[in-house]
Write an enzyme that holds these catalytic residues in place. Sequence first.
Site, PDB file in Angstrom:
ATOM      1  CE  LYS A  62      -3.623  -0.473   2.227  1.00  0.00           C
ATOM      2  NZ  LYS A  62      -4.638  -0.768   3.336  1.00  0.00           N
ATOM      3  NE  ARG A 105      -6.889   2.260   4.384  1.00  0.00           N
ATOM      4  CZ  ARG A 105      -7.121   2.348   2.979  1.00  0.00           C
ATOM      5  NH1 ARG A 105      -6.803   3.185   2.196  1.00  0.00           N
ATOM      6  NH2 ARG A 105      -7.773   1.475   2.766  1.00  0.00           N
ATOM      7  N   GLY A 114      -8.258  -7.226   4.439  1.00  0.00           N
ATOM      8  CA  GLY A 114      -9.334  -7.206   5.381  1.00  0.00           C
ATOM      9  C   GLY A 114      -8.734  -8.061   6.736  1.00  0.00           C
ATOM     10  CG  MET A 169      -2.906  -7.361   9.142  1.00  0.00           C
ATOM     11  SD  MET A 169      -1.173  -7.031   8.633  1.00  0.00           S
ATOM     12  CE  MET A 169      -1.152  -6.779   7.115  1.00  0.00           C
ATOM     13  NE  ARG A 214      -5.769  -4.573  -3.331  1.00  0.00           N
ATOM     14  CZ  ARG A 214      -6.390  -4.944  -2.013  1.00  0.00           C
ATOM     15  NH1 ARG A 214      -5.578  -4.473  -1.090  1.00  0.00           N
ATOM     16  NH2 ARG A 214      -7.693  -4.761  -1.967  1.00  0.00           N
ATOM     17  CG  HIS A 238     -13.936  -9.683   3.908  1.00  0.00           C
ATOM     18  ND1 HIS A 238     -14.428 -10.969   4.368  1.00  0.00           N
ATOM     19  CD2 HIS A 238     -12.594  -9.548   4.238  1.00  0.00           C
ATOM     20  CE1 HIS A 238     -13.155 -11.502   4.805  1.00  0.00           C
ATOM     21  NE2 HIS A 238     -12.425 -10.919   5.031  1.00  0.00           N
ATOM     22  NE  ARG A 248       0.509 -45.898  -9.515  1.00  0.00           N
ATOM     23  CZ  ARG A 248       0.078 -44.787  -9.219  1.00  0.00           C
ATOM     24  NH1 ARG A 248       0.335 -44.059  -8.260  1.00  0.00           N
ATOM     25  NH2 ARG A 248      -0.747 -44.206 -10.241  1.00  0.00           N
ATOM     26  CB  SER A 304      12.037 -42.743 -10.906  1.00  0.00           C
ATOM     27  OG  SER A 304      10.790 -42.031 -10.830  1.00  0.00           O
ATOM     28  CB  THR A 307       8.860 -37.041  -3.323  1.00  0.00           C
ATOM     29  OG1 THR A 307       8.048 -37.153  -4.173  1.00  0.00           O
ATOM     30  CG2 THR A 307      10.301 -36.821  -4.203  1.00  0.00           C
ATOM     31  CB  CYS A 318       7.483 -41.182 -10.185  1.00  0.00           C
ATOM     32  SG  CYS A 318       8.053 -42.496  -9.172  1.00  0.00           S
ATOM     33  CE1 TYR A 363      10.348 -39.505 -14.830  1.00  0.00           C
ATOM     34  CE2 TYR A 363      12.589 -39.500 -15.632  1.00  0.00           C
ATOM     35  CZ  TYR A 363      11.388 -40.079 -15.180  1.00  0.00           C
ATOM     36  OH  TYR A 363      11.823 -41.384 -14.303  1.00  0.00           O
TER      37      TYR A 363
END
Length: 903
Positions: free
Chosen positions: A27, A96, A105, A107, A340, A456, A581, A787, A790, A855, A875
């Site tokens: 702001k 403000r 909205g 804060m 903004r 809001h 799989r 591969s 994760t 993967c 990849y």
Amino acid sequence: MSEKNDQKFVYDFTEGNRDLKDLLGGKGANLAEMTNLGLPVPPGFTITTEACKVYLESGSEPVELRDEVSAHLDALEQQMGKKLGQADDPLLVSVRSGAKFSMPGMMDTVLNIGLSDESVTGLARQADNERFAWDSYRRLIQMFGKTVLGVEGDLFEEALDEAKVAKGVASDTDLDAADLQKVVEHFKEVVKAETGRDFPQDPREQMDLAIEAVFNSWNTDRAKLYRRQERIPGDLGTAVNVCSMVFGNLGPDSGTGVAFTRDPASGHAGVYGDYLQNAQGEDVVAGIRNTVPLADLESIDKKSYDQLMHIMSTLETHYKDLCDIEFTIERGQLWMLQTRVGKRTAGAAFRIATQLVDQGLIDEAEALQRVTGAQLAQLMFPKFDETAKVEQIGRGIAASPGAAVGKAVFDSYTAVKWSRSGEKVILIRRETNPDDLDGMIAAEGILTSRGGKTSHAAVVARGMGKTCVCGAEELEVDTKRRRMTTADGQVVEEGDVVSIDGSTGKVYLGEVPVVPSPVVEYFEGRMHAGADDADELVAAVHRIMAYADRVRRLRVRANADNAEDASRARRFGAQGIGLCRTEHMFLGERRQYVERLILADTDVERDQALEALLPLQKQDFIELFEAMDGLPVTVRLLDPPLHEFLPDITELSVRVALAESRKEPHENDLRLLQAVHRLHEQNPMLGLRGVRLGLVIPGLFTMQVRAIAEAAAHRIDAKGDPRAEIMIPLVGTVQELEIVREEAEQVIAEVQAQTGVELTLALGTMIELPRAAVTAGQIAEAAEFFSFGTNDLTQTVWGFSRDDVEASFFTAYLEKGIFGVSPFETIDKDGVGSLVRSAVEAGRATRPDIKLGVCGEHGGDPESVHFFHEVGLDYVSCSPFRIPVARLEAGRAAAEAKGSDSR
């Protein structure tokens, strides 16, 4: 007070610019930028985010801050020709918040600071408007009491409602000066009763306390929740903007509004926004009074309207983007209070990006950075079937698109409670406020009877990608009785199912069926760009996706286990299969063969079971290779524990017990039960699974390798181009991989000899255990590709059992800020990510041409895709519906990296 230093903590609006958002907040930086552009901005100054950080860390303001604020206040008073809160002609200011990232909205803001029992009469004389002065004073006490002194806001609302009832009127604007003077006295009594102190009459005390309150509002529960939702760092702090007041509540020739340079819901050019005569800015964004369309301002005040249109054009050209603007008109004088880069819907983001390219304001690389994978995912959600038989009960303003269905709830607590129990809910309110954030996050969509596109509810919903309909005036919302009444008297009780369409503003009773989105139909090849609105959106998506595909380095594969999924993935742009799989091929009717394998007492029985599975596996792979002809297909050998293919132990025990009690044959069930007990493990995810199965069950992996090799040979005979890769799961040491690789190579050689077809099958492994990651250099000696799995790597690094922890304590971890986001959703860069990075480096050091991919579910997560680009994977692989998202984010990652390099 904290220790003194030489840092500058306060900047006049004339000193900053839009590039100082880190220091001045969004702001403050943009107020400075507008001031530099010569636009009509009320004079003021900004207290930096650094001052806020000092305050939050030490518990007190920097010692220099008071003197700096005093110096800037003196300069402001000289410029305005009046003193803060002086009796005869008082200078009033607003205080403000303004963080680096927009937090609408979340804060605190306080207007009309400087008013007191003494100065209110001076303001009345100066403005020649007694009602205006007392209205401004009651607003100050109400806002100050709630945000600074912590008084419950409903107490002020109730007092105001009492005044309206006593007067016999429905609106605040119908109260005259005498009425408002009584309201002020009532408000002061509320403050004294709730806080034990009088409302402060010293204007400087008011300002200082308001500044401190804004600092404190950075760490309110709602602000922290919003930051977690939007992934905004918690250590940024907020700036504070002190701005001389201009008044929109001086009468019919005054007003306040919010404007957009384009429609934030659709992206179309035009006049979009809301205007409210005789009001202050908070009235518009709070949605407590229904506004008129911005276009009506032309007939109300054409001079101000024309000036505003010119300023909006200037700002959009200057910022090269959709701008969200707050303005006030004070007796015919236009003032700019904020601008903004505006929040927008997903569809608007794609349309605006391509429109700006066509206007020559940005290039394709910048257009790609203006959209996100999350927005693309929103566009792939289904929409309501327009041909369905529906019961429309109302219509409001289409504030944030989407098709949302759920049970009606009328407060945030119920929305959260029901959502956690698995219910889909629609949060219905007269208007929302920041305290409703919990419920807005939990709900499928938001419906309000008040407010417009700038309320809001609308702004926050658009930012979160939630469906929202605002300003449905014909619907009477009674939150106390937990019901909504339609214009014809029909009552919707809490728990009744409603459907809201954020693209049309229509509200329906009951569940409306949905149909695929046009964007999905485009990716499926069933829709092409044309002239209507849906086709215009598709054309914008097509252009940006085409550019992303041109610039991305990461290839995108699919996690697919059958030909149908593979075909769909290919239509969605998959460049191969990164994870097939094989365990999914053993389910259904094929369980019987796995049961036979498990129950085999002899080598002959085991071989017979494997021989029965071989042709089934082979046919599966033939179909898969055909669907992905010419593209790589990575087949993971059997990974899960064998007990997953057996009946549930409780169910089996009951069957055996019943058979014994009835003296019925149950030999097979008894053998299965014994096998279940034999295979039982305390922690099966860390037990006999993955490569360990291949090492202790002779013939299991060799059967699968043979099926893959024979299927590949079959496709080559049929003039196909199969590109199979065999992946060994859960390897923890190179010795495991070497043994399985040797057996696999022997089988492949046998198939080549039997078929006369030369086969080139790559052999690699999943890196999903910490030990595999830290010994990746050794493992790469026997692997042609890695591969990264994760999902399991996250489980084993954190010591989490995903199936248990997400339901048990993840909610608490997210609420306490231990996680910003679940590590199963977005990769933990510091922990899991550091292992991935080091494994990539070690693998390439051993085998420079090693192929590297991922993967796990992170392969389709936007933020994670950027990380995988950064560490140098070749990849990512993800579920078919996430492929477009991964393609887009891979392009964004490449463009972002190129932009950083050029800078």
